[in-house]
Design an enzyme around this catalytic site. Structure first.
Site, mmCIF file in Angstrom:
data_model
loop_
_atom_site.group_PDB
_atom_site.id
_atom_site.type_symbol
_atom_site.label_atom_id
_atom_site.label_comp_id
_atom_site.label_asym_id
_atom_site.label_seq_id
_atom_site.Cartn_x
_atom_site.Cartn_y
_atom_site.Cartn_z
ATOM 1 N N GLY A 1 31.822 -49.561 -30.537
ATOM 2 C CA GLY A 1 30.405 -49.703 -30.835
ATOM 3 C C GLY A 1 30.170 -50.253 -32.227
ATOM 4 O O GLY A 1 29.116 -50.030 -32.830
ATOM 5 N N GLY A 2 31.183 -50.978 -32.756
ATOM 6 C CA GLY A 2 31.015 -51.627 -34.047
ATOM 7 C C GLY A 2 30.850 -50.681 -35.216
ATOM 8 O O GLY A 2 30.333 -51.077 -36.266
ATOM 9 N N SER B 1 37.653 -51.751 -28.982
ATOM 10 C CA SER B 1 36.841 -52.398 -30.003
ATOM 11 C C SER B 1 36.940 -51.604 -31.309
ATOM 12 O O SER B 1 38.029 -51.421 -31.832
ATOM 13 C CB SER B 1 35.402 -52.548 -29.512
ATOM 14 O OG SER B 1 34.673 -53.415 -30.342
#
Length: 742
Positions: A315-316, A401
């Site tokens: 989620g960055g 991610s």
């Protein structure tokens, strides 16, 4: 091609499968509507024995029907699809019958769970969760009465009973008598069946679960909830640290607080504060968010020691939650793994650095509170996971991610040493000189730069001191936090998020390059990979839409080049004096060719970058290392526009398809069984190879080699493929050599 069964073979299949399931008691067939002695495929055989192939998106042939599709669960229709009937087909009949006997014996009879007739000849599938019939179709009798909707399996004992989803192609349509009387249905069908097919699945009465038995952890007693499969217990919302509020905001996580009595751990905890609700999945947000969730198939107090998988969401570093349905741990728990997901602080609350915070820390460091949450969760696992049947000496961490970035950072952190023995990084591991690394959320910040950015952010929010920041409501604090770090040169429009991890000399002592050159990363087995349609690559079916779109790319993200002008301009900006050579290797004279070469270069870059990352990793770590390239596109609305997108592999690795509402096919389920078997093997042994579904060996996944540039394709195929051609590997190596190491 699947084998074709005659009517005797169909019964024999049910008998053999039931015999394999073990001894069982027979259920007595009531003399009432909704029951019949014979399977319909035996009572009304097809002319000439012609067959239809029948499948379900919810279960495989010979597999278990999901609990959600039984009356013990949600009574949700599992969905069916079949091959088209022969010429002359005017309608279809669909009938689901369950075998009451322990061995499929005809005298035990059957229960009828669905009768659909007069399905139009153009219909060859019924969706999962069906609530409305196709026009012209009608219900017939089942165990719930005449003209009744789907009634899922409702077995009366713990044995696996066979359920037959049968489809018949008729050369006629049927009258209304079929709606109330099964005998009338059989008589009307006799002589009119052109072809038939049968899909066999199994169901049993759910066993009582361990979830209601209190278990003891360091902070008290708790109970959980049954999973969709009652053999799996789920414990949700367990605090692993004290709420980081007031003076604990921007502090290392404090010990969790004890409770009296028995805590009911049957609901997920709040998501950590984050701008927007998309990545929080609409959940309540609160600073009191440091909770975790456990899925286990181990019985309480059994003394079992199952391997453990701790998942870190992406989620960055600005959003996310451990409660996302893609991360549902039941599928892996059924393969003998204890699964843990958790929440960690994100955005400004997780990654703010200021000089005052650094002075206060005692380590002259700040900015990595989210990573310290990761470490606290792993320490909690070491202290408590045995109560759930987990083995604290066999912990694997995984993430995608930003979560994969966390796996990478934890592998570099001395504070995490000894807390896990293997890591799985889905879409992160890249060569430190790859410019693509710079715009990702895992492009770390130097401490001084992060402190300056933090001071500026505080001033913009009206705070003059750390006390002001801690007194500020989190709702005001996170305003404007989903922004980019425009000062990072990436060779493209891509920019990293402002709030992200910091090389602070404490949690993260050194950069990627310096860590790998010195060989000081933790000694853990590792798996790393990338996806076909990420970092600028998109499916070919998306080209036209992107060219027509007037919406600018999301701030900070690289633009996908789908025209010659875009492609050439992007190449000259990124490669500078090497641009002409790049454009010869990836030539494009038309917009279509440019889009295809954009994809080819982006995918080559990903595979080559991760392969070269492995050469550095190998300098200081000789434990098992495997790399992959994911290629399968999920079904549904994203299939043509996003393809095998960033994160699309997650439900397959977790085998969490039943928790995610998409029109999954039998092929998706086959892929998920294979993919999750690789993951279960990694978690158990550090090596993906070994047993797969039904005890068969999985396709061989070669270990990483610095001498052989190859990667394992996962998804549409399961086989090794070249990283890229030799001349392209050579080009990217030379380009990387011109870039600063991150």
């Amino acid at each position: 091609m699947p084998a074709k069964f005659g009517r005797r073979a169909i019964l024999a299949t049910g008998m053999a499968a039931l015999a394999y399931a073990g001894a069982a008691s027979s259920q007595t067939m009531p003399v009432s509507i909704g029951h019949d002695l014979q399977l319909l495929v035996s009572a009304v055989p097809a002319k000439g024995g012609r067959t239809l192939e029948v499948s379900s998106p919810s279960f495989a042939k010979g597999g278990d029907i999901p609990l959600a599709s039984t009356q013990y669960g949600e009574n949700r229709f599992p969905g069916l699809a079949w091959t088209a009937g022969p010429k002359g087909t005017r309608s279809y009949v669909v009938v689901v019958q369950g075998m009451l006997g322990q061995d499929g014996a005809a005298e035990a009879g059957t229960s009828i769970h669905l009768v659909l007739y007069n399905l139009p000849a153009g219909i060859t599938s019924l969706p999962a969760g069906m609530t409305q019939l196709p026009q012209g179709a009608a219900y017939g009798p089942n165990v719930h009465g005449p003209a009744a909707a789907y009634a899922g399996p409702h077995t009366h004992d713990a044995s696996r009973h066979a359920y037959h989803a049968q489809v018949f192609a008729l050369d006629t349509t049927l009258g209304n008598a079929a709606s109330t009387n099964f005998d009338a249905l059989k008589k009307a069908m006799a002589g009119h069946v052109l072809a038939s097919g049968d899909l066999v699945g199994f169901a049993s009465k759910p066993a009582s679960t361990a979830a209601s038995t209190p278990i003891k952890i360091e902070t008290g007693l708790l109970t959980g909830a049954a999973g969709r499969d009652p053999g799996v217990a789920v414990y949700k919302g367990i605090p692993y640290a004290a709420p980081p509020v007031g003076p604990l905001r921007w502090k290392a996580p404090a010990a969790p607080l004890a409770w009296d009595g028995v805590r009911k751990a049957d609901a997920f905890g709040a998501a950590c504060p984050q701008p927007g609700g998309e990545m929080a999945r609409g959940m309540t947000q609160s600073e009191d968010c440091l909770t975790l969730n456990v899925w286990t198939g181990a019985a309480p107090a059994s003394g079992e020691k199952r391997p453990v998988y701790v998942w870190i969401y992406g989620g960055g570093f600005i959003g996310g939650t451990g409660a996302s349905p893609e991360f549902d741990g039941e599928g892996l728990a059924k393969k003998g793994v204890v699964v843990v997901t958790f929440n960690y602080r994100v955005g400004v609350l997780g990654f703010l650095a200021t000089p005052e915070l650094s002075r206060e820390s005692g380590h002259a460091a700040s900015g990595n509170y989210g990573l310290m949450d990761d470490i606290a969760a792993l320490q909690w696992v070491q202290r408590n996971i045995a109560a759930f049947g987990g083995d604290p000496s066999k912990v694997t961490i995984g993430g995608q991610s930003a979560g994969a970035g966390s796996v990478g950072f934890l592998s570099m952190s001395p504070l995490a040493k000894g807390l896990f023995r293997a890591g799985i990084a889905e879409s992160h591991a890249r060569y430190p000189r790859d410019t693509e690394l710079r715009y990702l959320s895992v492009s770390w910040r130097p401490l001084a730069t992060a402190e300056q950015a933090g001071e500026k952010y505080a001033a913009e929010h009206g705070a003059k001191s750390l006390a002001d920041l801690r007194a500020m409501p989190w709702q005001k604090l996170i305003e404007g936090s989903a922004t980019i770090d425009s000062g990072v040169e990436t060779g493209s429009d891509g920019k990293p998020p402002l709030f992200r991890p910091v090389v602070d000399g404490w949690v993260i002592p050194q950069s990627y390059w310096d860590t790998y050159q010195s060989g000081t990363q933790n000694q853990v087995a590792y798996v790393a990979g990338n996806n076909k349609d990420e970092t600028g690559a998109v499916p070919e079916t998306a080209f036209a839409g992107l060219r027509a779109s007037k919406v600018p790319p999301r701030a900070g993200m690289p633009q996908t080049s789908v025209t010659v002008a875009q492609f050439q301009a992007s190449a000259r900006r990124k490669f500078g004096p090497l641009a002409d050579e790049f454009l010869k290797l990836y030539p494009a004279a038309s917009d279509e060719e440019a889009a295809l070469q954009n994809n080819a270069s982006a995918r080559d870059n990903s595979r080559i970058s991760t392969w070269l990352w492995g050469t550095l990793w190998r300098k200081g770590n000789g434990l098992p290392l495997h790399t992959y390239f994911w290629t399968h596109a999920q079904p549904g609305p994203s299939h043509d526009t996003r393809g095998a997108f960033h994160g699309s592999e997650i439900p397959y690795a977790f085998n969490s398809l039943d928790a995610v509402n998409l029109p999954w096919t039998a092929e998706d389920r086959r892929i998920a069984e294979t993919m999750s078997s690789y993951w279960a093997n990694i978690i158990k042994t550090g090596d993906p190879n070994g047993a797969g579904p039904n005890g068969t060996d999985l396709p061989e996944w070669p270990a990483y080699s610095t001498q052989i540039p190859q990667v394992m394709e996962l998804g549409d195929r399961f086989a090794p493929i070249p990283v890229a051609s030799p001349e392209k590997i050579d080009f990217w190596k030379r380009f990387y050599a011109t870039q600063k190491a991150w």
